[in-house]
Design an enzyme around this catalytic site. Structure first.
Site, short mmCIF file in Angstrom:
data_model
loop_
_atom_site.label_atom_id
_atom_site.label_comp_id
_atom_site.label_asym_id
_atom_site.label_seq_id
_atom_site.Cartn_x
_atom_site.Cartn_y
_atom_site.Cartn_z
N TYR A 58 0.76 -1.12 -0.06
CA TYR A 58 0.07 -0.04 0.14
C TYR A 58 0.73 1.32 -0.04
O TYR A 58 0.36 2.61 0.07
CB TYR A 58 -0.84 -0.04 1.20
CG TYR A 58 -1.83 -1.11 1.29
CD1 TYR A 58 -2.91 -1.34 0.55
CD2 TYR A 58 -1.63 -1.95 2.26
CE1 TYR A 58 -3.69 -2.28 0.52
CE2 TYR A 58 -2.48 -3.23 2.35
CZ TYR A 58 -3.54 -3.26 1.45
OH TYR A 58 -4.40 -4.41 1.51
N HIS A 116 -4.51 5.82 -1.44
CA HIS A 116 -5.42 5.69 -0.02
C HIS A 116 -4.35 5.92 1.09
O HIS A 116 -4.53 6.36 2.18
CB HIS A 116 -5.89 4.43 0.01
CG HIS A 116 -7.16 4.11 0.77
ND1 HIS A 116 -8.10 5.30 0.56
CD2 HIS A 116 -7.98 2.98 1.39
CE1 HIS A 116 -9.45 4.71 1.13
NE2 HIS A 116 -9.07 3.42 1.69
N TYR A 145 -5.23 -0.19 9.96
CA TYR A 145 -5.96 -0.18 8.84
C TYR A 145 -6.91 1.11 8.51
O TYR A 145 -7.26 1.26 9.50
CB TYR A 145 -6.25 -1.35 8.37
CG TYR A 145 -5.25 -2.57 8.01
CD1 TYR A 145 -4.60 -2.61 6.77
CD2 TYR A 145 -5.27 -3.57 8.89
CE1 TYR A 145 -3.78 -3.40 6.53
CE2 TYR A 145 -4.11 -4.45 8.34
CZ TYR A 145 -3.57 -4.63 7.25
OH TYR A 145 -2.44 -5.33 6.99
#
Length: 186
Positions: free
Chosen positions: A15, A20, A64
């Protein structure tokens, strides 16, 4: 005076350079510019930047994105920081890439990280900075888009935006929310 600055993102190398994770990237830029390092703590990585008599606790939650409220609640209880001195940085598909929007309160706008924070804290009354990532995706492609890697052009633009965002946050602490919003929302 102490402040909690939370950059939203997801942990894990897969990620690292995604839309994001732009909240994480802003905090990484701030830590690097201030020559401080993040230390792994409970519920996230934390660094402290001191600036003009204020301490800014930079938090990258390890919970998260969609469970970020747990980390924020924990650190608000642990640090000498109240909710009115906390600010959250996140991505926003409803704004064009490169657009910045600061608000002192508001809805989650469909952002699952903000939704969880509102649920856990029991309020929408906390400051947030939304970083536009655009919505260049077809119907049903939102998840792949926000979890997609930033293009070189997007990464360069984000790097150029970071000093402005950091200044907006320090203005918020030193001169108040209106000064910060005047800078960031222009």
């Amino acid at each position: 005076m102490d402040y909690l600055v939370v950059g939203l993102g997801n942990i894990g190398s897969e990620y690292a350079n995604t839309r994001h994770n732009m909240g994480f990237m802003v905090l990484d830029a701030w830590a690097q510019a201030s020559n401080v390092v993040f230390r792994t703590q409970r519920y996230g990585d934390l660094a402290v930047v001191s600036f003009k008599g204020r301490n800014f606790y930079l938090l990258k939650p390890s919970t998260y994105m969609n469970l970020s409220g747990n980390a924020i609640r924990y650190w608000l209880q642990k640090l000498p920081v109240t909710l009115d001195r906390a600010i959250v940085i996140c991505d926003d598909i409803n704004l064009p890439f490169g657009k910045i929007r600061m608000r002192m309160k508001g809805s989650d706008g469909g952002h699952n990280g903000l939704k969880n924070i509102c649920e856990v804290l029991g309020t929408q009354d906390y400051a947030r900075i939304r970083l536009g990532v655009g919505h260049d995706f077809s119907q049903g492609g939102q998840i792949d888009y926000v979890l997609g890697t930033l293009s070189l052009e997007e990464k360069t633009l984000l790097e150029e935006m970071c000093p402005k965002i950091i200044r907006g946050i320090t203005d918020w602490a030193l001169a108040g929310p209106q000064a910060a919003m005047n800078l960031l929302n222009s």
